[in-house]
Design an enzyme around this catalytic site. Structure first.
Site, PDB file in Angstrom:
ATOM      1  N   SER A   1       0.798  -1.231   0.000  1.00  0.00           N
ATOM      2  CA  SER A   1       0.000   0.000   0.000  1.00  0.00           C
ATOM      3  C   SER A   1       0.827   1.275   0.000  1.00  0.00           C
ATOM      4  O   SER A   1       0.379   2.298  -0.504  1.00  0.00           O
ATOM      5  CB  SER A   1      -0.953  -0.011   1.191  1.00  0.00           C
ATOM      6  OG  SER A   1      -0.253  -0.213   2.398  1.00  0.00           O
TER       7      SER A   1
ATOM      8  N   HIS B   1      -5.197  -3.212  -2.971  1.00  0.00           N
ATOM      9  CA  HIS B   1      -4.844  -2.231  -4.003  1.00  0.00           C
ATOM     10  C   HIS B   1      -4.712  -2.838  -5.393  1.00  0.00           C
ATOM     11  O   HIS B   1      -4.457  -2.125  -6.353  1.00  0.00           O
ATOM     12  CB  HIS B   1      -3.530  -1.531  -3.628  1.00  0.00           C
ATOM     13  CG  HIS B   1      -3.631  -0.751  -2.360  1.00  0.00           C
ATOM     14  ND1 HIS B   1      -4.108   0.536  -2.313  1.00  0.00           N
ATOM     15  CD2 HIS B   1      -3.361  -1.103  -1.077  1.00  0.00           C
ATOM     16  CE1 HIS B   1      -4.108   0.951  -1.059  1.00  0.00           C
ATOM     17  NE2 HIS B   1      -3.657  -0.028  -0.288  1.00  0.00           N
TER      18      HIS B   1
ATOM     19  N   LYS C   1     -11.651   0.937  -2.118  1.00  0.00           N
ATOM     20  CA  LYS C   1     -10.628   1.569  -2.951  1.00  0.00           C
ATOM     21  C   LYS C   1     -11.091   1.619  -4.407  1.00  0.00           C
ATOM     22  O   LYS C   1     -11.969   2.411  -4.715  1.00  0.00           O
ATOM     23  CB  LYS C   1      -9.300   0.878  -2.697  1.00  0.00           C
ATOM     24  CG  LYS C   1      -8.828   1.282  -1.293  1.00  0.00           C
ATOM     25  CD  LYS C   1      -7.703   0.517  -0.687  1.00  0.00           C
ATOM     26  CE  LYS C   1      -7.474   1.057   0.726  1.00  0.00           C
ATOM     27  NZ  LYS C   1      -6.697   0.158   1.579  1.00  0.00           N
TER      28      LYS C   1
END
Ligand code: PLP
Length: 397
Positions: free
Chosen positions: A175, A203, A235
């Site tokens: 991250s 991610h 995200k």
């Protein structure tokens, strides 16, 4: 009473005091922060879906049909059709036999790790893993062996001398660095040493792999190679919530054992419907990934030309390693003065001496937006000589 004021003062003096920016209006590259219009390069909304009309519409219609509150935990009477449908769609999307919906990625990691390892077991964890993985390891009460970032020979040595149940856990895309874990080698090592592999791809989902199916799918690895993959909806998917995927039997085991799944109120079902709508967009709108990929390449080549030290990342996370806390804050403030929001990341989020600006790119950034960012970095590299200073390496050798 303990001197809280003094401790906060000490943080301020060390440049480590953290403050929250107050955002008004929707999350998008052009946002209002502390009342000022800014162009943001720090969100994890990589595909630019957080304010997409289809998602807004799904929540609005969902609220009318199923109301607002989650009302109870999943095991009491909170497990709604909407959650169930999302689990089925995520299992199909990831080509895995089961999926379990959690309220957040933090809870997913805490719940999964502490359910699958306990006293007498050993967890092997990359030193740069996310805080929620670290906390999951602590909560499990298993022995924790941390291996140097991405160091497969160190991991192999640790695995060879350990008995009992073994669990290996890693970020898929890291991250704060943006690099990808050596997933194929991890899968091979885990198979050879009978260890269970968990990949947290918070991610990677949405951006990496075919149709955004994540870092594990990007290498063609299957459920046999990587039994458990965790993702978040907060995200690239632009909504909220998280999931674990894997063998149906393991998912059932988590329903029995994962305390962060069992003892919390189910997320509002309308948000699960928004995630279903998001999943659809993620798969259909390839142009978002294509545009993002072009932005990443342009950013990297421009920054390299300017003499900045980039990290080995091919993802929308493009950190610029500065090293010193104050230099990092200075550069962040200089960008802010030009209306650009780029967050400084400092210890303890990253190791001492590895402070950085964490630039993140989004499919909703235009070419002109990127140009503005690059121009600002160009102006600052000339005015301060920051770019030419060699930062300290984060990877221990
Ligand atoms: C953000 C993040 C999480 C937490 O996910 P949330 O849904 O935001 O709680 C977990 N793991 C990694 C690697 C992350 O970056």
């Amino acid at each position: 009473m303990r001197d809280f004021a003094g401790e906060i003062e000490a943080r301020k003096n060390a440049g480590l005091y953290r403050l929250r920016r107050l955002v008004s209006g929707p999350q998008q590259p052009r946002l209002t922060a502390d009342g000022e219009p800014m162009l943001a390069f720090c969100s994890n909304d990589y595909l630019g879906l957080a304010n997409h009309p289809a998602l807004v519409g799904a929540v609005r219609q969902g609220m009318v049909e199923v109301g607002v509150g989650g009302a109870a935990s999943h095991l009491i009477c909170g497990h709604h059709e909407a959650h169930h449908r999302l689990e089925a769609e995520i299992a199909r999307f990831t080509r895995r036999s089961g999926a379990l919906f959690f309220s957040t990625g933090y809870m997913a990691n805490m719940g999964v790790i502490s359910a699958l390892a306990g006293k007498g077991d050993t967890i092997f964890s990359d030193e740069l893993n996310h805080a929620s993985i670290i906390d999951g390891c602590r909560l499990s009460r298993a022995r924790v062996c941390t291996y140097p970032h991405g160091d497969m020979s160190a991991l192999e040595r640790q695995l060879a001398v350990t008995g009992g149940h073994k669990l290996v856990v890693t970020d898929g895309v890291f991250s704060m660095d943006g690099d990808v874990a050596p997933l194929r080698q991890l899968a091979d090592l885990c198979r050879a040493h009978d260890a269970l592999l968990i990949v947290d791809d918070a991610h990677g989902f949405g951006f990496m792999g075919p149709d955004g199916r994540g870092s594990v799918a990007s290498l063609g690895l299957t459920e046999e190679d990587v039994p458990v993959v965790i993702g978040t909806f907060g995200k690239a998917f632009g909504t909220s919530g998280a999931f674990a995927t894997g063998p149906a039997l393991l998912m059932d085991y988590l329903v029995q054992q994962a305390r962060t799944y069992i003892y919390t109120t189910a997320m509002p079902p309308a948000l699960a419907l928004a995630s279903c709508a998001s999943l659809d967009l993620v798969q259909k709108e390839q142009w978002r990934r294509d545009h993002l990929e072009r932005l990443i390449l342009r950013f990297r080549s421009a920054m390299t030309r300017l003499g900045y030290e980039l990290m080995p990342s091919e993802t929308p996370i493009q950190p610029i390693l500065i090293g010193d806390v104050r230099d990092t804050l200075k550069l962040s403030a200089a960008l802010e003065a030009r209306g650009l929001l780029v967050t400084a990341i400092r210890p303890p989020t990253v190791p001492e001496g590895a402070s950085r600006l964490r630039v993140t790119l989004s499919a909703t950034h235009t070419d002109a937006d990127l140009e503005r960012l690059i121009d600002a970095f160009a102006a600052h590299s000339l005015s301060s000589g920051l770019a030419s200073r060699r930062p300290i390496s984060v990877v221990s050798d």
